[in-house]
Design a protein around this motif. Structure first.
Motif, PDB file in Angstrom:
ATOM      1  N   GLU A   1      24.480  34.396  38.061  1.00 55.19           N
ATOM      2  CA  GLU A   1      25.938  34.421  38.006  1.00 55.19           C
ATOM      3  C   GLU A   1      26.549  33.078  37.599  1.00 55.19           C
ATOM      4  OE1 GLU A   1      28.086  36.710  38.050  1.00 55.19           O
ATOM      5  OE2 GLU A   1      26.826  38.428  38.592  1.00 55.19           O
TER       6      GLU A   1
ATOM      7  N   LEU B   1      36.466  41.906  39.828  1.00 55.33           N
ATOM      8  CA  LEU B   1      35.243  42.326  40.517  1.00 55.33           C
ATOM      9  C   LEU B   1      34.719  41.221  41.423  1.00 55.33           C
ATOM     10  CD1 LEU B   1      33.362  44.080  37.587  1.00 55.33           C
ATOM     11  CD2 LEU B   1      34.585  45.165  39.441  1.00 55.33           C
TER      12      LEU B   1
ATOM     13  N   ARG C   1      32.821  39.141  31.989  1.00 58.93           N
ATOM     14  CA  ARG C   1      31.677  39.150  32.903  1.00 58.93           C
ATOM     15  C   ARG C   1      30.864  40.443  32.844  1.00 58.93           C
ATOM     16  NH1 ARG C   1      31.300  40.975  38.200  1.00 58.93           N
ATOM     17  NH2 ARG C   1      29.382  40.303  39.209  1.00 58.93           N
ATOM     18  N   PRO C   2      31.462  41.658  32.792  1.00 62.83           N
ATOM     19  CA  PRO C   2      30.611  42.858  32.744  1.00 62.83           C
ATOM     20  C   PRO C   2      29.639  42.877  31.571  1.00 62.83           C
ATOM     21  CG  PRO C   2      32.849  43.453  33.328  1.00 62.83           C
ATOM     22  CD  PRO C   2      32.888  42.007  32.961  1.00 62.83           C
TER      23      PRO C   2
ATOM     24  N   LEU D   1      28.087  46.239  39.188  1.00 60.77           N
ATOM     25  CA  LEU D   1      29.416  45.785  38.803  1.00 60.77           C
ATOM     26  C   LEU D   1      30.534  46.631  39.402  1.00 60.77           C
ATOM     27  CD1 LEU D   1      28.735  45.070  35.016  1.00 60.77           C
ATOM     28  CD2 LEU D   1      28.940  43.386  36.860  1.00 60.77           C
TER      29      LEU D   1
END
Length: 348
Positions: A235, A26, A113-114, A181
């Motif tokens: 992030e 992503l 990460r999600p 996302l």
């Protein structure tokens, strides 16, 4: 014959995460100028709603008009359906559904990460919305005491934590994180529109049911949008947390392998110099090698073996056995004795 240990479920999970990703990773959104402008506009709208409610402006009169209209009495036929529809804004059920979907994406894309982004968004939402709820202390329509008042600063009364609407803000963040996302721009646009419709419909459902003022819904929508717009600032922290978790995973995997009897690195031998005495001053003492305790331990002897040192076959001295190795037989003569005279044969 030595066989390899059968891999466990945890080993298969680690092996899956170690493989190269089969799908594109992503794109991490950045805090662009467009996003900063949108964040500033949403923040200004947020402060305007709060100021309009605190000063008992026309927005408070609109709240009372919608409350006295009693939509649940005007359209009672849709009441049962909207009772279920409002669940799309509750934090518990929606968080479980979205977390299950994002967990599957983590498995397929070999990244955490999600789920980490979703957890960071929920944490930021609870902190910001909860602080405003309990700080302003506004009572809901069912707990209102004076017609036309803004019902603020009721900190110690029941139902005084409804401003902004938690259902609306949670719907914006929970369904909007799917758009945040998304892997492609097209999917991001479609999911953004879908999350906006869901969040607004959930907010208007709370107005229909009489649990929130109309201004609560507007402020909840702005609060959820601010959380989504602020995620790019988090992030770097999300990336650091992901790297830390993968490091802990590698250490846990190494510990599990060592616990199952895997090969452990042997410590290097340490050379120690013996203490020097007056008698040893003339001739230097040789260095003595200290081996690890596991290697220095003598092997255990079986209870079936005779006591004493045991040697291999190649180290033993060959010994010629005395006498004959053949078993005794009545018709067999021993060596060194004369054979008896042959008997004459008889018969026709």
């Amino acid at each position: 014959m030595r066989t390899e240990p059968k891999p466990t479920r945890l080993d298969r999970i680690f092996a899956r995460l170690d493989r190269e990703p089969q799908r594109p990773v992503l794109d991490v959104p950045r805090m662009t100028r467009h996003r900063v402008v949108l964040f500033g506009a949403t923040l200004a709208f947020y402060l305007t709603i709060v100021l309009a409610v605190v000063t008992t402006s026309w927005l408070v009169r609109l709240d009372w008009q919608a409350m006295l209209f009693r939509p649940y009495q005007q359209w009672p036929e849709i009441h049962a359906f909207l009772d279920y529809w409002v669940v799309l804004g509750q934090r518990g059920p929606t968080a479980v559904m979205v977390a299950a979907w994002l967990g599957w994406r983590c498995w397929r894309q070999h990244t955490l990460r999600p789920l980490l982004a979703f957890g960071a968004a929920l944490l930021l939402l609870n902190v910001t919305v909860g602080a405003v709820k309990y700080g302003l202390g506004r009572s809901g329509p069912h707990y209102a005491t004076e017609i036309g008042s803004n019902e603020m600063w009721h900190w110690f009364q029941a139902g005084s934590d409804i401003f902004p609407s938690g259902h609306t803000a949670n719907a914006v963040v929970t369904w909007g994180i799917l758009a945040y996302l998304a892997a492609t721009p097209g999917a991001r646009r479609w999911l953004s529109a879908l999350s906006a419709v869901l969040s607004l419909s959930v907010g208007l459902t709370t107005v229909y049911l009489g649990t929130h003022w109309l201004s609560d819904v507007l402020l909840g929508w702005a609060a959820g949008l601010l959380v989504l717009l602020a995620l790019p600032w988090l992030e770097p922290t999300i990336a650091t947390a992901e790297a830390w978790l993968f490091t802990r995973r590698d250490r846990l995997r190494a510990r599990l392998r060592a616990g199952r009897g895997g090969a452990l690195p042997m410590p290097e031998p340490v050379l120690l110099t013996p203490a020097r005495t007056p008698a040893a001053e003339e001739e230097p003492a040789p260095l003595r090698e200290i081996v690890p305790p596991a290697a220095a331990r003598a092997p255990r002897t079986s209870a079936l073996l005779a006591p004493g040192p045991h040697t291999t076959r190649s180290e033993r001295t060959p010994v010629t056995p005395a006498g004959s190795r053949r078993p005794p037989h009545p018709d067999r003569m021993a060596r060194g004795t004369a054979a008896p005279a042959a008997r004459p044969l008889t018969g026709g």
